[in-house]
Write a protein that holds these residues in place. Structure first.
Motif, PDB file in Angstrom:
ATOM      1  N   ARG A 220      -8.725  20.314  -0.343  1.00  0.00           N
ATOM      2  CA  ARG A 220      -8.926  19.650   1.020  1.00  0.00           C
ATOM      3  C   ARG A 220      -8.263  18.112   1.002  1.00  0.00           C
ATOM      4  O   ARG A 220      -9.159  17.413   0.051  1.00  0.00           O
ATOM      5  CB  ARG A 220     -10.440  19.690   1.417  1.00  0.00           C
ATOM      6  CG  ARG A 220     -10.598  18.965   2.479  1.00  0.00           C
ATOM      7  CD  ARG A 220     -12.291  18.981   3.060  1.00  0.00           C
ATOM      8  NE  ARG A 220     -12.544  18.194   4.276  1.00  0.00           N
ATOM      9  CZ  ARG A 220     -12.740  17.052   4.396  1.00  0.00           C
ATOM     10  NH1 ARG A 220     -12.796  16.322   3.457  1.00  0.00           N
ATOM     11  NH2 ARG A 220     -13.209  16.727   5.660  1.00  0.00           N
ATOM     12  N   ASP A 222      -7.884  14.853   2.902  1.00  0.00           N
ATOM     13  CA  ASP A 222      -8.062  14.002   4.157  1.00  0.00           C
ATOM     14  C   ASP A 222      -7.609  12.782   3.828  1.00  0.00           C
ATOM     15  O   ASP A 222      -8.617  11.908   3.043  1.00  0.00           O
ATOM     16  CB  ASP A 222      -9.544  14.274   4.483  1.00  0.00           C
ATOM     17  CG  ASP A 222     -10.067  13.736   5.847  1.00  0.00           C
ATOM     18  OD1 ASP A 222      -9.000  13.072   6.466  1.00  0.00           O
ATOM     19  OD2 ASP A 222     -10.980  13.951   6.231  1.00  0.00           O
ATOM     20  N   ARG A 247      -6.079  23.924   1.706  1.00  0.00           N
ATOM     21  CA  ARG A 247      -6.675  24.683   2.860  1.00  0.00           C
ATOM     22  C   ARG A 247      -6.471  23.563   3.866  1.00  0.00           C
ATOM     23  O   ARG A 247      -6.388  24.027   5.046  1.00  0.00           O
ATOM     24  CB  ARG A 247      -7.978  25.268   2.380  1.00  0.00           C
ATOM     25  CG  ARG A 247      -7.920  26.548   1.503  1.00  0.00           C
ATOM     26  CD  ARG A 247      -7.151  27.496   1.927  1.00  0.00           C
ATOM     27  NE  ARG A 247      -7.307  28.833   0.949  1.00  0.00           N
ATOM     28  CZ  ARG A 247      -6.295  28.765  -0.116  1.00  0.00           C
ATOM     29  NH1 ARG A 247      -5.403  27.882  -0.243  1.00  0.00           N
ATOM     30  NH2 ARG A 247      -6.552  29.884  -0.973  1.00  0.00           N
ATOM     31  N   ASP A 248      -7.136  22.369   3.642  1.00  0.00           N
ATOM     32  CA  ASP A 248      -7.222  21.448   4.815  1.00  0.00           C
ATOM     33  C   ASP A 248      -6.268  20.195   4.632  1.00  0.00           C
ATOM     34  O   ASP A 248      -6.481  19.675   3.506  1.00  0.00           O
ATOM     35  CB  ASP A 248      -8.776  20.960   5.028  1.00  0.00           C
ATOM     36  CG  ASP A 248      -9.618  22.018   5.345  1.00  0.00           C
ATOM     37  OD1 ASP A 248      -9.173  23.243   5.697  1.00  0.00           O
ATOM     38  OD2 ASP A 248     -10.778  21.829   4.950  1.00  0.00           O
TER      39      ASP A 248
END
Length: 723
Positions: A220, A222, A247-248
């Motif tokens: 992930r 961010d 995945r993110d």
């Protein structure tokens, strides 16, 4: 060759040693043993060693001199020093326990102080039954080497002429905590770090570098917290290293990747093929790079392309062809996208639940809205600032040419599954279009119709009566709504669930409607009512609403946010009521808290008392605080004081908060009196100076009120600028 008998009990030169008795009178003569040499010394050593059980197990023949005298060797008897110190032991049978005779010795009661002799037996071959030395006379060096020293092996090696070295005890192995830890646990530890901390840890060593750039840590990504602090090369390295694990991927605001998308777009797309959530909001990215990425990620479920001018209807076509699992699509403010591209996405992506298409043209096309009506799968629809009108909204709710019920005069259509509908700033929308929502959105939880100037009380009231699950309502800047709407809202089924209400810039609203809302909506968490006609009465009612939520032993938290700036009828007195309510405790709870404080201050003297002499002390309730408080946004001249008061209450300092509210009230009263002309103006100005000096003095730890003489004044920054 070492002797089996320890050195501590061997006879020393010039000392008396026990020998075999030669007389028949029962006396044991003590004389010095002669020192043997050569062959006789070797035979004597063999005789002593022949008493070990290991030789018996190997069926080795006994030494010839072992049974020559018909007596046992010294190793067969417990060699306690007490055996030789007692003069009463005069006969050989008493000393040797009858080892040399065939008949057992007579049983006699031992005399006090006599030594105890352990009897092995009367067999002729006594070497087969030997006894180890007692622990108290056993040499420590022998016991330490017993673990690594084998006498049997040593004897055989010496007789065979072999020179064998005895191995020393092995050193204790050390445990490297980090090196011996499983990799799964290491990875779990690194997962607790932020991306910035992980990058810093990669500089520790090569092993840490390997772990820090392992793809499992970057599933992930961010960048919303550090997008302005990371370089394009470092971010690109992370993306390429963790590619298959990602995945993110949220690259919102990463404008520094503009050149990287031009040069390495295909490599990034080939590396990242398992992305599920993808956000490029606010980025600068090439049209071709977007197409590459969308084509190589068929598992995409969340796509956020908000504000990208490079996104066109071609991208919508690719999404419709390669992303069948799409659940959420955000293309708001994409100026090159219209409803023609969205229509393909709606047709192909059957799992679409969230469509955000604010400021997209083409929503006056009834074919597009008819498709949404037939699909009836959207739970969130955001079409703010679009060209939707009454006719298209009716098609969205009822479809084209619906069947009308004769009795109720309502279309017979299945209810919509919409939970959130955003229609704010849709200038073409009127009451006729909004009334199409009546009885058709029973699951609606959020409705935003702000800045729709043509809406009135009637249409909104009809919708509110048929939406029992409504929790968020936005009615900002609607000039035509009145207090009647708020009164009807207080009577609707959704009043018990309402949490957020925004009626800012509705200049026709006042206390009459707001008081009804505050009394009937116990779950309110946010009320925005700036630029309205409310007064201090609404603030007092809001304080009472929050106070009814109770008290607890935990620190307070914000339970209601009020926005009431630019309200001409709100005065400092109403603001002071909110502050006092935030730090208010009932008299019973205040008394209990005072008892607890006194008890804690006398804790040292209580501990010194005897527990047995003192009776059991009664248990007092712990310190109480309000469960929730109000966070108020008011006139900018008072806001700093309000914020400081809120900080003190949130950290549990109720007493300093009360002092601040009281001193601020005194300051405001003195300021108002000082501004009044006429007689007594000089006295009022003097009182205003005293109030200001009182306010500037920090008395957080004292409730006394009056002149502070002889006390040290604490430094304060800014003086009365808090006002």
């Amino acid at each position: 060759m070492a002797s089996v008998v320890p050195d501590e009990i061997l006879p020393s030169p010039g000392a008396a040693s026990p020998v075999t008795p030669t007389s028949t009178s029962g006396q044991v003569p003590l004389e010095q043993a002669p020192r043997l040499k050569g062959r006789q010394r070797l035979l004597q050593s063999l005789q002593r060693m022949s008493s070990t059980p290991s030789l018996v197990r190997r069926t080795r023949s006994h030494s010839t001199g072992y049974q020559r005298d018909g007596k046992a060797s010294l190793s067969c008897v417990s060699l306690s020093p007490q055996c030789w110190a007692d003069p009463s032991m005069s006969s050989p049978s008493q000393i040797y326990g009858g080892l040399g005779t065939s008949s057992p010795p007579a049983t006699t009661a031992p005399s006090p102080g006599s030594a105890r002799i352990r009897t092995i037996g009367s067999s002729q071959n006594v070497s087969q039954a030997t006894v180890p030395l007692p622990a108290d006379v056993r040499p420590a060096s022998r016991s330490m080497l017993r673990e690594t020293y084998d006498p049997e092996t040593e004897l055989i090696n010496e007789m065979n002429g072999m020179d064998v070295q005895v191995a020393s005890p092995e050193a204790k192995s050390t445990f490297d905590f980090w090196q011996d830890m499983p990799d799964e646990i290491k990875m779990g530890i690194f997962n607790y770090l932020t991306p910035k901390e992980i990058v810093r840890c990669s500089l520790v060593s090569r092993a840490w570098y390997k772990f820090c750039f392992d793809g499992q840590l970057w599933s992930r990504i961010d960048t919303s917290d550090f997008y302005s602090q990371i370089s394009s090369d470092a971010l690109l390295k992370i993306i390429k290293t963790a590619g298959p694990f990602i995945r993110d991927l949220n690259l919102r605001g990463c404008v520094q990747l503009r050149d990287k998308w031009l040069s390495d777009a295909e490599n990034i797309s080939d590396t990242c093929r398992n992305v599920v959530n993808f956000s490029l909001e606010g980025c600068r990215i090439d049209k071709t790079a977007i197409h590459y990425f969308l084509l190589r990620n068929p598992r995409l479920r969340y796509i956020n392309l908000s504000g990208l001018s490079s996104v066109t209807n071609s991208a919508m076509k690719i999404i419709a062809q390669s992303c069948p699992q799409l659940d959420t699509l955000n293309v708001s403010w994409c100026s090159n996208v219209d409803t023609k591209g969205l229509k393909r996405v709606v047709e192909a992506c059957t799992k679409l639940r969230d469509l955000r298409a604010g400021e997209i043209s083409g929503f006056d096309d009834e074919d597009m809205l008819q498709l949404l009506f037939e699909r009836n799968a959207l739970e969130r629809l955001v079409i703010h600032r679009t060209d939707v009108d009454d006719g298209s909204l009716k098609v969205l709710m009822h479809g084209k040419d619906p069947e009308i019920d004769i009795l109720t005069d309502r279309p017979i259509v299945p209810p919509r599954v919409l939970k959130h509908l955003d229609l704010h700033q849709c200038a073409n929308l009127t009451d006729q279009g909004l009334q199409s929502l009546t009885h058709n959105v029973p699951f609606l939880e959020g409705l935003q119709v702000s800045q729709c100037p043509e809406l009135t009380d009637d249409a909104i009231t009809d919708v509110l009566r048929t939406t029992p699950k409504l929790t968020h309502l936005e009615l900002e800047d609607l000039d035509k709504i009145t207090n009647s709407l708020l009164i009807e809202l207080a009577k609707t089924p959704c009043a018990e669930r309402l949490e957020h209400l925004n009626v800012s810039y509705c200049e026709s609203l006042g206390d009459f409607g707001m008081l009804a809302i505050l009394k009937s909506c116990p779950q309110l968490k946010s009320v925005e009512m700036d630029n309205t006609r409310i007064s201090d009465l609404s603030l007092i009612e809001a304080s009472y609403l929050v106070r009814k939520r109770g008290y607890s032993t935990d620190l307070p938290c914000v339970g209601l946010r009020l926005v009431a700036f630019d309200c001409v009828n709100v005065t400092w007195a109403g603001v002071r009521e909110v502050l006092s309510s935030n730090s208010y405790l009932p008299q019973a709870l205040k008394a209990a808290s005072a008892v607890v404080t006194v008890k804690e201050s006398n804790g040292e003297s209580d501990v010194s008392d005897s527990l047995s002499a003192c009776p059991p002390t009664p248990s007092f309730p712990p310190q109480q605080y309000p469960k929730q408080i109000i966070q108020l946004k008011c006139f900018y001249g008072w806001q700093m004081t309000v914020d400081e008061h809120t900080k003190r209450v949130l950290r549990g300092s109720l007493k300093p908060a009360n002092n601040l509210a009281r001193k601020w009230a005194d300051y405001m009263m003195a300021t108002e009196e000082a501004g009044t002309g006429g007689a007594g103006a000089r006295r009022r100005r003097r009182r205003a100076r005293d109030a200001e000096r009182l306010y500037n003095f920090d008395e957080d730890d004292d409730d006394s009120y009056g002149p502070f003489i002889g006390r040290r004044r604490r430094a304060r920054s800014g003086g009365c600028t808090v006002m």
